[in-house]
Design a protein around this motif. Structure first.
Motif, PDB file in Angstrom:
ATOM      1  N   PRO A 112      16.341  -8.223  -7.757  1.00 40.15           N
ATOM      2  CA  PRO A 112      17.540  -8.541  -6.971  1.00 40.15           C
ATOM      3  C   PRO A 112      17.624  -7.798  -5.632  1.00 40.15           C
ATOM      4  CG  PRO A 112      18.097  -7.411  -9.033  1.00 40.15           C
ATOM      5  CD  PRO A 112      16.666  -7.795  -9.122  1.00 40.15           C
ATOM      6  N   ALA A 113      17.020  -6.603  -5.525  1.00 43.28           N
ATOM      7  CA  ALA A 113      17.073  -5.869  -4.258  1.00 43.28           C
ATOM      8  C   ALA A 113      16.345  -6.629  -3.155  1.00 43.28           C
ATOM      9  CB  ALA A 113      16.471  -4.488  -4.425  1.00 43.28           C
ATOM     10  N   ARG A 114      15.459  -7.584  -3.542  1.00 40.06           N
ATOM     11  CA  ARG A 114      14.694  -8.327  -2.549  1.00 40.06           C
ATOM     12  C   ARG A 114      15.420  -9.589  -2.091  1.00 40.06           C
ATOM     13  NH1 ARG A 114       8.412  -7.388  -4.040  1.00 40.06           N
ATOM     14  NH2 ARG A 114       8.219  -8.689  -2.208  1.00 40.06           N
ATOM     15  N   ASP A 115      16.691  -9.676  -2.484  1.00 40.71           N
ATOM     16  CA  ASP A 115      17.519 -10.809  -2.101  1.00 40.71           C
ATOM     17  C   ASP A 115      18.161 -10.527  -0.744  1.00 40.71           C
ATOM     18  OD1 ASP A 115      18.972 -13.083  -3.903  1.00 40.71           O
ATOM     19  OD2 ASP A 115      20.228 -12.333  -2.253  1.00 40.71           O
ATOM     20  N   SER A 116      18.461 -11.606   0.014  1.00 42.56           N
ATOM     21  CA  SER A 116      19.067 -11.379   1.338  1.00 42.56           C
ATOM     22  C   SER A 116      20.472 -10.800   1.233  1.00 42.56           C
ATOM     23  CB  SER A 116      19.081 -12.667   2.138  1.00 42.56           C
ATOM     24  OG  SER A 116      19.869 -13.604   1.455  1.00 42.56           O
TER      25      SER A 116
ATOM     26  N   PHE B 265      11.188   0.960  11.761  1.00 46.40           N
ATOM     27  CA  PHE B 265      12.388   0.460  11.090  1.00 46.40           C
ATOM     28  C   PHE B 265      12.080  -0.890  10.456  1.00 46.40           C
ATOM     29  CE2 PHE B 265      15.854   2.793  13.765  1.00 46.40           C
ATOM     30  CZ  PHE B 265      15.320   4.000  13.378  1.00 46.40           C
ATOM     31  N   VAL B 266      11.224  -1.682  11.151  1.00 46.31           N
ATOM     32  CA  VAL B 266      10.845  -2.987  10.607  1.00 46.31           C
ATOM     33  C   VAL B 266       9.599  -2.800   9.753  1.00 46.31           C
ATOM     34  CG1 VAL B 266      10.011  -5.299  11.157  1.00 46.31           C
ATOM     35  CG2 VAL B 266      11.823  -4.257  12.541  1.00 46.31           C
ATOM     36  N   GLU B 267       9.682  -3.281   8.523  1.00 45.12           N
ATOM     37  CA  GLU B 267       8.572  -3.162   7.583  1.00 45.12           C
ATOM     38  C   GLU B 267       8.283  -4.544   7.001  1.00 45.12           C
ATOM     39  OE1 GLU B 267       6.233  -1.874   6.463  1.00 45.12           O
ATOM     40  OE2 GLU B 267       6.366   0.269   6.753  1.00 45.12           O
ATOM     41  N   SER B 268       7.122  -4.689   6.420  1.00 44.52           N
ATOM     42  CA  SER B 268       6.873  -5.915   5.660  1.00 44.52           C
ATOM     43  C   SER B 268       7.362  -5.649   4.234  1.00 44.52           C
ATOM     44  CB  SER B 268       5.391  -6.223   5.654  1.00 44.52           C
ATOM     45  OG  SER B 268       4.708  -5.145   5.055  1.00 44.52           O
ATOM     46  N   SER B 269       7.696  -6.740   3.545  1.00 42.67           N
ATOM     47  CA  SER B 269       8.112  -6.584   2.140  1.00 42.67           C
ATOM     48  C   SER B 269       6.992  -5.918   1.348  1.00 42.67           C
ATOM     49  CB  SER B 269       8.411  -7.952   1.523  1.00 42.67           C
ATOM     50  OG  SER B 269       9.514  -8.527   2.159  1.00 42.67           O
ATOM     51  N   PHE B 270       5.764  -6.124   1.812  1.00 40.01           N
ATOM     52  CA  PHE B 270       4.619  -5.572   1.094  1.00 40.01           C
ATOM     53  C   PHE B 270       4.747  -4.056   0.913  1.00 40.01           C
ATOM     54  CE2 PHE B 270       0.326  -3.741   0.926  1.00 40.01           C
ATOM     55  CZ  PHE B 270      -0.139  -4.373  -0.223  1.00 40.01           C
ATOM     56  N   TRP B 271       4.928  -3.345   2.034  1.00 38.17           N
ATOM     57  CA  TRP B 271       4.997  -1.878   1.940  1.00 38.17           C
ATOM     58  C   TRP B 271       6.331  -1.391   1.376  1.00 38.17           C
ATOM     59  CZ3 TRP B 271       0.631   0.542   2.071  1.00 38.17           C
ATOM     60  CH2 TRP B 271      -0.424   0.046   2.843  1.00 38.17           C
ATOM     61  N   ASN B 272       7.361  -2.169   1.622  1.00 39.77           N
ATOM     62  CA  ASN B 272       8.687  -1.746   1.166  1.00 39.77           C
ATOM     63  C   ASN B 272       8.874  -2.002  -0.337  1.00 39.77           C
ATOM     64  OD1 ASN B 272      11.497  -0.942   2.518  1.00 39.77           O
ATOM     65  ND2 ASN B 272      11.932  -2.402   0.892  1.00 39.77           N
ATOM     66  N   PHE B 273       8.266  -3.093  -0.844  1.00 40.89           N
ATOM     67  CA  PHE B 273       8.493  -3.479  -2.251  1.00 40.89           C
ATOM     68  C   PHE B 273       7.217  -3.652  -3.077  1.00 40.89           C
ATOM     69  CE2 PHE B 273      12.485  -5.577  -0.436  1.00 40.89           C
ATOM     70  CZ  PHE B 273      13.345  -4.616  -0.922  1.00 40.89           C
TER      71      PHE B 273
ATOM     72  N   TYR C 216      16.136   4.571 -13.682  1.00 38.77           N
ATOM     73  CA  TYR C 216      15.067   3.587 -13.563  1.00 38.77           C
ATOM     74  C   TYR C 216      14.796   3.266 -12.101  1.00 38.77           C
ATOM     75  CZ  TYR C 216      12.450  -0.687 -13.495  1.00 38.77           C
ATOM     76  OH  TYR C 216      11.480  -1.608 -13.237  1.00 38.77           O
ATOM     77  N   ASN C 217      13.554   3.366 -11.679  1.00 34.35           N
ATOM     78  CA  ASN C 217      13.081   2.822 -10.407  1.00 34.35           C
ATOM     79  C   ASN C 217      11.829   2.032 -10.750  1.00 34.35           C
ATOM     80  OD1 ASN C 217      14.871   4.376  -8.644  1.00 34.35           O
ATOM     81  ND2 ASN C 217      13.606   6.143  -9.177  1.00 34.35           N
ATOM     82  N   PRO C 218      11.581   0.898 -10.111  1.00 35.39           N
ATOM     83  CA  PRO C 218      10.381   0.132 -10.444  1.00 35.39           C
ATOM     84  C   PRO C 218       9.105   0.928 -10.194  1.00 35.39           C
ATOM     85  CG  PRO C 218      11.864  -1.167  -9.069  1.00 35.39           C
ATOM     86  CD  PRO C 218      12.412   0.228  -9.116  1.00 35.39           C
ATOM     87  N   TYR C 219       9.149   1.913  -9.279  1.00 36.67           N
ATOM     88  CA  TYR C 219       7.926   2.608  -8.866  1.00 36.67           C
ATOM     89  C   TYR C 219       7.742   3.978  -9.490  1.00 36.67           C
ATOM     90  CZ  TYR C 219      11.747   3.443  -5.624  1.00 36.67           C
ATOM     91  OH  TYR C 219      12.985   3.659  -5.098  1.00 36.67           O
TER      92      TYR C 219
END
Ligand code: PHE
Length: 515
Positions: free
Chosen positions: A272-276, A254-262, A411-414
C-alpha cells in the motif's frame, strides 16, 4: 480654518490645571470632549502622569449598546426603506437597474424592507419594474435610531430586532476618574536626558535635573542571522554520528526510482505504501529506464520466487513498476544505493548516516507534514547481531539525552527483526516513540552482492520530532513550511536556564530537560 488640535503637552497642562482647581475629574470622557480631543489622547496623558504618580486614576468600564456605522448612515440619510421609496417617482414604476444606480449599497436592504412594509410592489409581467404603493412614508426606524443615539432604551424585542439587523452592537468603553496623586504638581518638570554642547556652553547643566538611568531597559535588537531550530538539532545529531565514527551518505536525490526506494528493499509491488495515496509519483520524467540490469534481475527473482533461503512473494514482478519515479519516501533509499556501491568497490565494513528530506502524500496536521526530514544510521559488518543494534542505539540516544530505551517488535519489509524504539523523556515523564530500526533481510543484502555473513543494522527517526520536543513546539507547522513565523525564530533565547537548547556540553547532554 479648523481650530488647531491641542498638543499632548497642552492636554497635560489643562488636565493638571483642572485637577489643581477642582481636585477631581470624575469622567475623563467629558474632560476630553470639553477640550475637543479624542479620548485616546487624554488616555495617553493619563497613563504618563499615573506612571509618575502625579495623578491617581480609577478605571471605569461599561458595556453599552451603540449604533453601528450602517445605523449611523440611516440616522443621517434615512432608513433604507424610506430612501428606497424616495428614490422612486411619485407615480408609476421605476426600473430596478435605475434604482440600483441611485441607491448603490442601500438598494438590496431598501428593496427588501420596503417590500416587507408593502410600500412597493412588483410588476408581474416585467420583473425589472418596481411600483410605488404609498404616497408618504414615515421613517420609524430613523426615529428609533435617533432616540437610541440619545441614550433611550427600548424593550428587549425591539433591541433584539435591531441587533439582528446589525444596527446596534455591544461596545465596551473604558474611562477614568482622576484625582491628584502623591507627587502632584501643576507643571511637570521635564528632566534632561543628556548633557549637550549648549548646556555646557551656557553652564545651565549645573541646575539641570537629570532623568534616572533605566538599567532594566531592553537593548536594541541586533540585526544578525538566526539559526532555525531544525538546523540546530541537525547539527547536534550530525556531531553525534561523527563522534561515533559514521560518515555521511550523499542525499542529494529527492527524486528516486521506485526501484531504489522500494524494490531493492524487498517491498512488494502491491504494498500500500507504493500507492499514489501515500507516495508522490512524478509526471515528468515519469520513469527511470537506466537501472543496473544484473542486479535488477536478481531483485526480480527474489520478489517472484525467492532464493537465498527465502520463498519470495510469488507474484509477477514488473519492471514498469520499478521504473516509476517518485519523491523518495524515506532516506533508506539512500542507504540502499550506498550499500550497493559498497559492494561494487570490494566490501569493507562501514558506518554511514544521512539526514535529509523525504516526502509522503499525507494529510497535513499538527504533527504531520507532506515533507519532513529523516535521520538514518547504518552499520554493515561481519557477524552483527540484534545485540549490536541495541548497543549502538543505546549509545546514540544516550548522547541525545535519552538513556532509558525500550524496544517493541515491529514490521518493515526490508528488516527482520524490526524494532520500534521508545525513549523515556525525563522532562515530560513519559515513554515516547522515537524511531524505527532493524537488521536488513538477506533478501535485500544478498541480491546486492554483499558477502555471506555480513549483516546490516540500521535505524531511522524524524528530525522534526526531537526538535519539537527540545523546543517545546506542539505544532510542526510552526517549525517548518510556509507558516513559520520568523519573529518566533528570531526571538528564541540564545540559551535557557538549566540547559542549552541542545545541551551536549555536559556528559551525555540532556534532551530531556527541555519540555
Ligand atoms: N525507513 C524507515 C522509516 O521510514 C526507518 C528505518 C530505517 C527502519 C532503517 C529500519 C531501518 O520509518
Amino acid at each position: 480654518m479648523a481650530a488647531e488640535q491641542p498638543s499632548s503637552e497642552d492636554v497635560e497642562d489643562e488636565l493638571l490645571a483642572h485637577l489643581d482647581a477642582n481636585a477631581e475629574i470624575p469622567d475623563s470622557r467629558s474632560f476630553a470632549s470639553s477640550l475637543g480631543v479624542p479620548h485616546r489622547d487624554v488616555e495617553d496623558v493619563i497613563k504618563r502622569l499615573c506612571a509618575f504618580r502625579i495623578v491617581g486614576s480609577t478605571d471605569m468600564t461599561k458595556e453599552a449598546l451603540v449604533l453601528t456605522d450602517e445605523a449611523k448612515g440611516y440616522v443621517a440619510r434615512g432608513s433604507p426603506e424610506v430612501q428606497f421609496v424616495a428614490a422612486m417617482p411619485p407615480k408609476g414604476a421605476a426600473s430596478k437597474a435605475a434604482l440600483q444606480e441611485i441607491l448603490g449599497d442601500v438598494f438590496d436592504v431598501g428593496l427588501k424592507a420596503a417590500a416587507k412594509k408593502q410600500w412597493i410592489g412588483f410588476d408581474k409581467e416585467n420583473e425589472d419594474l418596481v411600483t410605488r404603493r404609498v404616497k408618504d412614508t414615515k421613517d420609524e426606524l430613523q426615529e428609533q435610531l435617533k432616540r437610541l443615539e440619545n441614550g433611550e432604551v427600548f424593550d428587549d424585542k425591539v433591541m433584539e430586532g435591531l441587533k439582528r439587523r446589525k444596527l446596534i452592537t455591544k461596545e465596551k468603553s473604558i474611562w477614568y476618574s482622576l484625582k491628584k496623586g502623591p507627587e502632584f504638581v501643576v507643571k511637570r518638570k521635564t528632566l534632561a536626558t543628556d548633557v549637550t554642547r549648549d548646556h555646557l556652553k551656557s553652564g545651565d547643566w549645573k541646575d539641570l535635573e537629570f532623568k534616572d538611568y533605566n538599567y532594566g531597559a531592553q537593548g536594541q535588537p541586533i540585526a544578525i542571522g538566526y539559526s532555525q531550530p531544525l538546523l540546530e538539532v541537525l547539527e547536534a545529531i550530525q556531531n553525534i554520528f561523527v563522534e561515533m565514527g559514521f560518515s555521511e551518505m550523499p542525499t542529494n536525490m529527492f527524486v528516486e526510482s521506485s526501484f531504489w526506494n522500494f524494490d531493492a528493499l524487498f517491498q512488494p509491488q502491491q504494498h500500500p505504501a507504493r500507492d499514489s495515496h501515500d507516495t508522490f509519483f512524478l509526471k515528468a520524467p515519469a520513469t527511470t529506464p537506466q537501472l543496473p540490469d544484473d542486479y535488477l534481475e536478481k531483485v526480480k527473482q527474489v520478489h517472484q520466487s525467492g532464493g537465498y533461503g527465502s520463498k519470495g512473494y510469488g507474484y509477477d514482478w514488473k519492471r514498469d513498476e520499478a521504473e516509476k519515479n517518485l519523491l523518495r519516501t524515506h532516506t533508506t533509499a539512500v542507504s540502499t544505493r550506498m550499500l550497493y556501491k559498497v559492494v561494487q568497490n570490494s566490501f569493507a565494513p562501514k558506518r554511514y548516516y544521512s539526514i535529509d528530506r523525504v516526502f509522503r502524500n499525507e494529510a497535513v496536521d499538527r504533527t504531520h507534514l507532506a515533507e519532513f526530514h529523516q535521520i538514518e544510521g547504518l552499520i554493515c559488518d561481519y557477524g552483527l547481531t540484534l545485540g549490536d543494534l541495541i548497543g549502538v542505539l543505546e549509545d546514540f540516544f544516550s548522547r541525545l539525552g535519552m538513556s532509558k530505551l525500550r524496544f517493541k517488535p515491529a514490521y518493515n519489509p526490508y528488516t527482520e527483526p524490526s524494532m520500534e524504539i521508545f525513549g523515556y523523556h525525563e522532562g515530560l515523564k513519559k515513554w515516547m516513540e522515537i524511531g524505527n530500526s532493524g537488521m536488513f533481510r538477506p533478501e535485500v543484502l544478498l541480491p546486492m552482492g554483499l558477502p555471506e555473513g555480513v549483516n546490516v543494522i540500521a535505524w531511522g527517526l524524524s528530525l522534526e520530532r526531537p526538535t519539537m520536543i527540545l523546543n517545546g513546539i506542539n505544532n510542526i507547522r510552526k517549525l517548518f513550511g510556509p507558516k513559520v513565523n520568523f519573529k518566533v525564530i528570531k526571538n528564541r533565547p540564545m540559551c535557557r536556564l538549566g540547559c542549552s537548547k541542545v545541551d551536549r556540553s555536559s556528559a551525555g547532554g540532556d534532551m530531556s530537560c527541555l519540555s
